[in-house]
Design an enzyme around this catalytic site. Structure first.
Site, PDB file in Angstrom:
ATOM      1  CD  GLU A 169      -3.560  -1.116   2.062  1.00 19.12           C
ATOM      2  OE1 GLU A 169      -2.903  -0.566   3.266  1.00 19.12           O
ATOM      3  OE2 GLU A 169      -3.966  -1.926   1.981  1.00 19.12           O
ATOM      4  CD  GLU A 196      -4.226  -5.814   2.247  1.00 14.32           C
ATOM      5  OE1 GLU A 196      -4.558  -5.150   3.515  1.00 14.32           O
ATOM      6  OE2 GLU A 196      -3.377  -5.527   1.972  1.00 14.32           O
TER       7      GLU A 196
HETATM    8  C1  GLA Z   1      -4.110  -2.662   5.284  1.00 10.99           C
HETATM    9  C2  GLA Z   1      -2.745  -3.792   5.090  1.00 10.99           C
HETATM   10  C3  GLA Z   1      -2.749  -4.324   6.337  1.00 10.99           C
HETATM   11  C4  GLA Z   1      -3.644  -4.148   7.007  1.00 10.99           C
HETATM   12  C5  GLA Z   1      -5.208  -3.864   6.672  1.00 10.99           C
HETATM   13  C6  GLA Z   1      -5.979  -4.749   7.582  1.00 10.99           C
HETATM   14  O1  GLA Z   1      -4.723  -3.161   3.645  1.00 10.99           O
HETATM   15  O2  GLA Z   1      -2.242  -3.851   3.850  1.00 10.99           O
HETATM   16  O3  GLA Z   1      -1.091  -4.527   6.694  1.00 10.99           O
HETATM   17  O4  GLA Z   1      -3.051  -3.321   7.759  1.00 10.99           O
HETATM   18  O5  GLA Z   1      -5.351  -3.112   6.253  1.00 10.99           O
HETATM   19  O6  GLA Z   1      -6.371  -3.077   8.701  1.00 10.99           O
END
Ligand code: GLA
Ligand code: GLA
Length: 667
Positions: free
Chosen positions: A151, A310
């Site tokens: 991210e 995700e």
């Molecule tokens: C983001 C991050 C994960 C985790 C999720 C859930 O997507 O990439 O590592 O922290 O949020 O909070």
């Protein structure tokens, strides 16, 4: 992009963080993964500190065993480069790589994603560990793909430190061809006597007494985004050099309000697009935001299949209230993504953590363990996705309606000291998208620079800063019979946030045949009535209409008597302007007229609101996805082989309340 898909069927799995658990748990992990039908897990995203506990001292044995174990169990690995979480020793040795905020406060280590994107130290170490991992694991049979960092720009999209300041100046020298007067002109520094005599005098837009310079702010957004794009490019280059056979991706955050990274600039750097999406659980219409997000991701992917890297099985821990998903919601949310072009549904994370910052975030295996309704839902989802394997590689049927968005326009639209704080960039786009969802009309949500050939309706909401040449491209759409709809606060400025003079909206004045003389936004909560009974919110303006027909005028409010909705006939088509934010019912009514003019119908007639219908198409077959977000069973006029419940539907099918239906249809 050149997708080499990492799995045979639809990808299913999640972030797998075995380092959080004693090794005996790993055996149970792979057994449960097999039970659930998991075929892909992301490994090592936050493992740098475990892999390199001291500088140059590597501890790989645990990861060797994890990859072997996954491979023995037929589970593919999306291996991460660990730059999202530099080890403590690196932060302590080089505190200057920690980001600094606009107030000059330097963050400390102790969380994650805490580095300055312009830090040469971070870059050097991130590339070093990426190369070490690629050399060690690039030929491991479990490894199917690279997951670059995590991210990017998520937690600190910008850094105002001195290293960033120097990098910003270099970036500006390039942008303005070493001509500081070009910068002065672009930024309008004659206002408030901000003239720079040389690039050496320029700083990032740190905290200042009052309104900062908008040109400086906008360029800093671009610079900051570019810094992360450079980082991605640098890591990807190392991975491609060492392991040219492996596809590279990075997980985007096309969700909600996040817009620190201009993803359109990153798509040439990845082999396939992946996205993280977390439902805003308190929003009863969160499913519609999910649909909007998924459509945006598909647009970035150029219509090709993409991956949900995700999402959550249930509660999301960083929201103020970790609301659990309701019955069937896990399946609905996952299939929403698949319906809209995802060839995979992965989660954060495989096993819910027992410790650490996110222990209350749901996982595929909850704290309660295997014997839990949630794990049974996960197993059911895996089985359902298994039955949908044939969908992989198909694409969402091309829509006849396009809706344009642009990250640069978003940055510019939300700068300080604008006509009203009530214009939020995404508001109008989401309202239009929702109206199309409710009407059952498919839409492609595209970057504003994407080709528009073949679209019969093009919607241009709040595109404050329009890319060069867009007006001509829209004119061409209308000239060949298309309907173009532009809304308020579009085409206002040039690329430096300088107003286009001679009447609003400068970039689209000729296309629309209108000439705005004064902006007249509404007071807080204000509404205006139009003389056709429509209701407007947020915005009005006072304009004349030199070359268009007035469809509706403001009946009251600050622009009473002035045109509110106009249409200019262009060739066989038309260019519409909407000078207010129509309320939902009025938006649907206007779109109804526009869609009828273009001859665009819903995918399936008379689908109740709250039931999404999307079609994917492949060689010889099509798959109709219907997802019911309502409390009532819904009857739809569609036939085919039911891939979820089994059986054949002829002469109509029922989508159960809170349920899903996927029909294979012949083409
Ligand atoms: C983001 C991050 C994960 C985790 C999720 C859930 O997507 O990439 O590592 O922290 O949020 O909070
Ligand atoms: C003050 C300042 C002006 C201008 C106006 C309008 O009066 O002195 O320079 O900024 O406000 O905002």
């Amino acid at each position: 992009m050149s997708a080499r898909w990492p799995t045979e069927g639809i990808a299913f799995g999640g972030d797998y963080n075995p380092e959080q658990w004693p090794e005996e748990v790993w055996q149970e992990d792979v057994a449960l993964m097999r039970e659930a039908g998991v075929n892909l897990v992301s490994v090592g995203i936050f493992s740098w500190g475990e892999l390199e506990p001291e500088e140059g001292v590597y501890r790989f044995e645990w990861l060797d065993r994890v990859l072997d174990l996954l491979h023995e169990n037929g589970i593919g690995v999306d291996l991460a480069t660990p730059s999202a979480a530099p080890p403590v020793w690196l932060h302590l040795k080089h505190p200057e790589m920690l980001p600094v905020d606009a107030d000059g406060l330097r963050y400390t280590q102790g969380s994650r994603e805490s580095w300055c994107p312009s830090s040469p130290v971070l870059r050097e170490h991130a590339l070093r560990i990426a190369r070490v991992l690629a050399e060690r694991y690039g030929q491991h049979p479990a490894v199917r793909m690279w997951h670059v960092s995590n991210e990017l720009a998520c937690h600190n999209g910008r850094c105002w430190c001195d290293v960033s300041a120097a990098a910003f100046r270099d970036w500006l020298r390039t942008r303005y061809s070493d001509d500081v007067d070009a910068l002065n002109l672009a930024w309008g520094t004659a206002f408030w006597g901000q003239r720079y005599a040389s690039f050496d005098q320029v700083l990032p837009p740190r905290r200042t007494t009052t309104i900062p310079n908008p040109g400086q702010r906008l360029d800093f957004e671009r610079f900051s985004s570019d810094a992360f794009v450079d980082h991605l490019a640098a890591e990807a280059a190392v991975l491609r050099e060492v392991t040219p056979h492996l596809p590279v991706t990075t997980n985007y955050m096309v969700m909600g309000e996040f817009h620190q990274l201009d993803y359109a600039a990153t798509t040439p750097l990845v082999d396939l697009v992946s996205n993280d999406h977390y439902l805003w659980a308190a929003d009863p219409d969160g499913w519609a935001e999910l649909a909007f997000s998924a459509d945006r991701v598909r647009g970035l992917a150029g219509g090709e299949p993409w991956l949900v890297m995700e999402h959550s099985t249930s509660a999301v821990n960083w929201q103020p209230r970790n609301l659990a998903k309701g019955p069937g919601q896990l399946l609905r949310n996952s299939l929403q993504h698949v319906a809209r072009g995802a060839d995979g549904a992965l989660f954060f994370q495989w096993r819910q953590s027992r410790a650490g910052a996110e222990k209350y975030h749901s996982g595929m295996v909850p704290h309660a363990g295997r014997d839990s309704a949630l794990f049974r839902d996960v197993v059911d989802l895996g089985a359902t996705l298994g039955r949908l394997a044939e969908v992989r590689g198909s694409v969402v049927e091309r829509a006849r309606v396009a809706l344009l968005w642009d990250t640069q326009a978003w940055w510019a639209a939300e700068l300080e000291a604008h006509p009203t704080v009530d214009v939020r960039y995404l508001d109008q786009a989401r309202r239009l998208h929702r109206a199309l969802l409710d009407a059952g009309v498919a839409v492609d949500v595209l970057p504003a620079t994407a080709p528009l050939d073949g679209y019969e309706v093009v919607l241009v909401p709040t595109l404050y800063l329009a890319p060069d040449g867009l007006s001509d491209r829209l004119e061409a759409v209308a000239a060949r019979g298309g309907q173009v709809v532009v809304t308020y606060f579009s085409g206002m400025v040039d690329e430096h946030d300088r107003v286009l003079l001679g009447g609003y909206p400068g970039a689209f004045r000729d296309l629309l045949g209108v000439r705005g003389e004064e902006l007249a936004p509404l007071p807080d909560g204000g509404r205006v009535t139009l003389d056709d009974g429509s209701v407007g919110e947020v915005w009005s303006e006072r304009m004349t209409v030199p070359d268009a027909e007035v469809v509706a005028s403001f009946a009251d409010g600050p622009s009473a008597g002035f045109p509110a909705v106009t249409r200019r006939d262009v060739g066989d088509g038309a260019a519409w302007y909407v000078a207010t934010r129509l309320d939902p019912a009025s938006t649907s009514a206007l779109l109804g007229t526009v869609l009828a003019a273009a001859g665009v119908d819903p995918l399936v007639p008379d689908v109740p609101a709250g039931v999404e219908v999307v079609r994917r198409v492949g060689d010889g077959a099509a798959w109709l996805f219907a997802i019911n977000h309502t409390d009532d069973d819904a009857r739809i006029d569609a036939s085919g082989t039911d891939l979820v419940a089994g059986g054949v539907h002829d002469g109509g099918a029922t989508v159960p309340a809170h349920g899903v239906l996927v029909l294979r249809q012949d083409r």
